[in-house]
Design a protein around this motif. Structure first.
Motif, PDB file in Angstrom:
ATOM      1  N   THR A  81      38.776  64.918 -26.044  1.00 50.66           N
ATOM      2  CA  THR A  81      38.878  63.816 -25.641  1.00 50.66           C
ATOM      3  C   THR A  81      39.549  63.479 -24.883  1.00 50.66           C
ATOM      4  OG1 THR A  81      38.419  63.451 -28.130  1.00 50.66           O
ATOM      5  CG2 THR A  81      38.877  61.145 -26.276  1.00 50.66           C
ATOM      6  N   ALA A  82      40.520  64.246 -24.786  1.00 57.87           N
ATOM      7  CA  ALA A  82      41.951  64.036 -23.363  1.00 57.87           C
ATOM      8  C   ALA A  82      41.197  64.100 -22.555  1.00 57.87           C
ATOM      9  CB  ALA A  82      43.594  64.831 -24.412  1.00 57.87           C
ATOM     10  N   ALA A  83      40.564  65.516 -22.408  1.00 55.29           N
ATOM     11  CA  ALA A  83      40.229  66.247 -21.363  1.00 55.29           C
ATOM     12  C   ALA A  83      38.695  65.231 -20.884  1.00 55.29           C
ATOM     13  CB  ALA A  83      39.290  67.321 -21.602  1.00 55.29           C
ATOM     14  N   LEU A  84      38.996  64.533 -21.524  1.00 54.33           N
ATOM     15  CA  LEU A  84      37.574  63.068 -20.280  1.00 54.33           C
ATOM     16  C   LEU A  84      38.297  61.999 -19.418  1.00 54.33           C
ATOM     17  CD1 LEU A  84      35.711  62.103 -22.838  1.00 54.33           C
ATOM     18  CD2 LEU A  84      34.723  63.554 -21.005  1.00 54.33           C
ATOM     19  N   THR A  85      39.908  62.650 -19.328  1.00 52.57           N
ATOM     20  CA  THR A  85      40.614  61.349 -18.509  1.00 52.57           C
ATOM     21  C   THR A  85      41.918  62.449 -17.572  1.00 52.57           C
ATOM     22  OG1 THR A  85      40.993  59.786 -20.020  1.00 52.57           O
ATOM     23  CG2 THR A  85      42.307  59.597 -18.347  1.00 52.57           C
ATOM     24  N   GLU A  86      41.404  62.058 -16.869  1.00 58.56           N
ATOM     25  CA  GLU A  86      41.909  63.324 -15.643  1.00 58.56           C
ATOM     26  C   GLU A  86      43.738  63.020 -15.789  1.00 58.56           C
ATOM     27  OE1 GLU A  86      40.735  62.573 -11.562  1.00 58.56           O
ATOM     28  OE2 GLU A  86      38.400  62.811 -12.337  1.00 58.56           O
ATOM     29  N   GLY A  87      44.556  64.105 -15.683  1.00 61.28           N
ATOM     30  CA  GLY A  87      45.905  64.195 -15.090  1.00 61.28           C
ATOM     31  C   GLY A  87      47.001  64.456 -16.667  1.00 61.28           C
ATOM     32  N   TYR A  88      48.064  64.288 -17.279  1.00 55.21           N
ATOM     33  CA  TYR A  88      48.213  64.472 -18.028  1.00 55.21           C
ATOM     34  C   TYR A  88      47.747  64.518 -19.376  1.00 55.21           C
ATOM     35  CZ  TYR A  88      51.733  64.999 -21.984  1.00 55.21           C
ATOM     36  OH  TYR A  88      52.710  65.030 -22.999  1.00 55.21           O
ATOM     37  N   GLY A  89      47.664  65.251 -20.220  1.00 62.57           N
ATOM     38  CA  GLY A  89      47.148  65.687 -21.352  1.00 62.57           C
ATOM     39  C   GLY A  89      47.801  65.522 -22.755  1.00 62.57           C
ATOM     40  N   HIS A  90      49.377  67.181 -22.272  1.00 66.60           N
ATOM     41  CA  HIS A  90      49.274  67.368 -23.775  1.00 66.60           C
ATOM     42  C   HIS A  90      50.266  68.216 -23.122  1.00 66.60           C
ATOM     43  CE1 HIS A  90      46.637  70.877 -23.361  1.00 66.60           C
ATOM     44  NE2 HIS A  90      47.048  71.776 -23.767  1.00 66.60           N
ATOM     45  N   PHE A  91      51.384  68.859 -23.985  1.00 63.99           N
ATOM     46  CA  PHE A  91      52.600  69.697 -23.370  1.00 63.99           C
ATOM     47  C   PHE A  91      51.550  71.043 -24.838  1.00 63.99           C
ATOM     48  CE2 PHE A  91      55.033  67.417 -26.087  1.00 63.99           C
ATOM     49  CZ  PHE A  91      55.810  68.255 -26.673  1.00 63.99           C
ATOM     50  N   ALA A  92      52.171  72.449 -24.665  1.00 62.63           N
ATOM     51  CA  ALA A  92      51.999  72.928 -25.778  1.00 62.63           C
ATOM     52  C   ALA A  92      53.308  74.179 -25.689  1.00 62.63           C
ATOM     53  CB  ALA A  92      50.853  74.087 -25.932  1.00 62.63           C
ATOM     54  N   VAL A  93      53.429  74.216 -27.035  1.00 63.76           N
ATOM     55  CA  VAL A  93      54.802  75.229 -27.810  1.00 63.76           C
ATOM     56  C   VAL A  93      53.825  76.684 -27.655  1.00 63.76           C
ATOM     57  CG1 VAL A  93      55.963  73.633 -27.694  1.00 63.76           C
ATOM     58  CG2 VAL A  93      55.022  73.903 -30.035  1.00 63.76           C
ATOM     59  N   THR A  94      54.704  77.752 -28.006  1.00 59.41           N
ATOM     60  CA  THR A  94      54.069  79.055 -28.629  1.00 59.41           C
ATOM     61  C   THR A  94      55.198  79.507 -29.693  1.00 59.41           C
ATOM     62  OG1 THR A  94      52.840  81.061 -28.441  1.00 59.41           O
ATOM     63  CG2 THR A  94      55.041  80.305 -27.582  1.00 59.41           C
ATOM     64  N   THR A  95      54.928  79.973 -30.953  1.00 62.76           N
ATOM     65  CA  THR A  95      55.186  80.160 -32.139  1.00 62.76           C
ATOM     66  C   THR A  95      54.663  81.519 -32.577  1.00 62.76           C
ATOM     67  OG1 THR A  95      56.332  79.967 -34.484  1.00 62.76           O
ATOM     68  CG2 THR A  95      54.833  78.428 -33.832  1.00 62.76           C
ATOM     69  N   PRO A  96      55.518  82.656 -33.340  1.00 63.51           N
ATOM     70  CA  PRO A  96      55.378  83.502 -33.975  1.00 63.51           C
ATOM     71  C   PRO A  96      55.146  83.086 -35.457  1.00 63.51           C
ATOM     72  CG  PRO A  96      57.788  83.743 -33.564  1.00 63.51           C
ATOM     73  CD  PRO A  96      56.785  82.699 -32.561  1.00 63.51           C
ATOM     74  N   GLU A  97      55.416  81.856 -36.136  1.00 65.67           N
ATOM     75  CA  GLU A  97      55.657  81.047 -36.876  1.00 65.67           C
ATOM     76  C   GLU A  97      54.634  79.901 -37.160  1.00 65.67           C
ATOM     77  OE1 GLU A  97      59.976  79.584 -37.325  1.00 65.67           O
ATOM     78  OE2 GLU A  97      60.610  82.457 -38.264  1.00 65.67           O
ATOM     79  N   PHE A  98      53.685  80.022 -36.431  1.00 65.32           N
ATOM     80  CA  PHE A  98      52.428  79.010 -36.743  1.00 65.32           C
ATOM     81  C   PHE A  98      52.473  78.488 -37.663  1.00 65.32           C
ATOM     82  CE2 PHE A  98      48.006  78.415 -36.012  1.00 65.32           C
ATOM     83  CZ  PHE A  98      47.943  77.310 -35.109  1.00 65.32           C
ATOM     84  N   ASP A  99      51.684  79.007 -38.860  1.00 65.82           N
ATOM     85  CA  ASP A  99      51.646  77.772 -40.018  1.00 65.82           C
ATOM     86  C   ASP A  99      52.710  77.611 -40.786  1.00 65.82           C
ATOM     87  OD1 ASP A  99      48.643  78.279 -40.587  1.00 65.82           O
ATOM     88  OD2 ASP A  99      49.362  80.901 -40.840  1.00 65.82           O
ATOM     89  N   PRO A 100      53.972  78.031 -40.428  1.00 62.38           N
ATOM     90  CA  PRO A 100      54.662  76.976 -41.382  1.00 62.38           C
ATOM     91  C   PRO A 100      55.369  76.334 -40.433  1.00 62.38           C
ATOM     92  CG  PRO A 100      55.418  79.498 -41.052  1.00 62.38           C
ATOM     93  CD  PRO A 100      54.157  79.396 -41.169  1.00 62.38           C
ATOM     94  N   VAL A 101      55.194  75.910 -38.870  1.00 65.42           N
ATOM     95  CA  VAL A 101      55.468  75.493 -37.691  1.00 65.42           C
ATOM     96  C   VAL A 101      54.744  74.362 -38.320  1.00 65.42           C
ATOM     97  CG1 VAL A 101      55.542  74.782 -35.145  1.00 65.42           C
ATOM     98  CG2 VAL A 101      56.873  76.642 -36.987  1.00 65.42           C
ATOM     99  N   TYR A 102      53.281  74.476 -38.118  1.00 66.49           N
ATOM    100  CA  TYR A 102      52.158  73.002 -38.040  1.00 66.49           C
ATOM    101  C   TYR A 102      52.733  72.530 -39.594  1.00 66.49           C
ATOM    102  CZ  TYR A 102      47.397  71.494 -38.646  1.00 66.49           C
ATOM    103  OH  TYR A 102      46.956  70.353 -38.811  1.00 66.49           O
ATOM    104  N   ALA A 103      52.697  72.604 -40.770  1.00 65.61           N
ATOM    105  CA  ALA A 103      53.271  72.055 -42.100  1.00 65.61           C
ATOM    106  C   ALA A 103      54.201  71.752 -41.889  1.00 65.61           C
ATOM    107  CB  ALA A 103      53.174  73.410 -43.430  1.00 65.61           C
TER     108      ALA A 103
END
Length: 137
Positions: free
Chosen positions: A73-95
């Motif tokens: 849905t964000a991609a339907l609007t031009e401009g800033y949509g999100h920021f991203a971070v990367t992690t090797p501890e994906f599931d614990p960080v998400y939780a």
């Protein structure tokens, strides 16, 4: 060209609340805060131990902008949509982010990029944050 990303700026309504949330949820520390009295702008720059920064900005009279419930849905609007971070501890960080009150915009799953997993959450004001785990098996 020798450049690197310094920080991401996110406009927020409740600067104290979002400052506390980002500090707690991501383990960020406050680098500095400032106020520009003329335009009524206040900001806080937060930094992660690995060096990435986010600048939270608040201005009296602001109104909500893009509050997409998910990245498509964000991609339907031009401009800033999100920021991203990367992690090797994906599931614990998400939780941990969900436990800190992050909204679940897209549950963990494969990314279009081979060998990468992704998930999407929102901060308490609805700003999208992408989580990435590279070289997932």
């Amino acid at each position: 060209m020798n450049t690197r990303l310094d920080h991401v700026g996110v406009n927020v309504r409740d600067l104290p609340a979002l400052t506390a949330w980002y500090k707690d949820a991501f383990g960020l520390t406050e680098v500095f805060a400032f106020t520009l009295d003329g335009p009524g702008l206040s900001a806080v720059v937060l930094e992660h131990p690995h060096g990435w920064r986010i600048e939270l900005l608040a201005r009296a009279g602001s109104g909500p902008g893009l509050r997409a419930p998910d990245p498509l849905t964000a991609a339907l609007t031009e401009g800033y949509g999100h920021f991203a971070v990367t992690t090797p501890e994906f599931d614990p960080v998400y939780a941990a982010l969900v436990a800190h009150g992050a909204g679940e915009a897209m549950k963990p799953g494969p990314s279009p990029e081979p060998g990468v997993r992704m998930a999407w959450v929102t901060d308490p004001e609805g700003n999208l944050i992408e989580l990435i785990e590279k070289n997932a098996e």
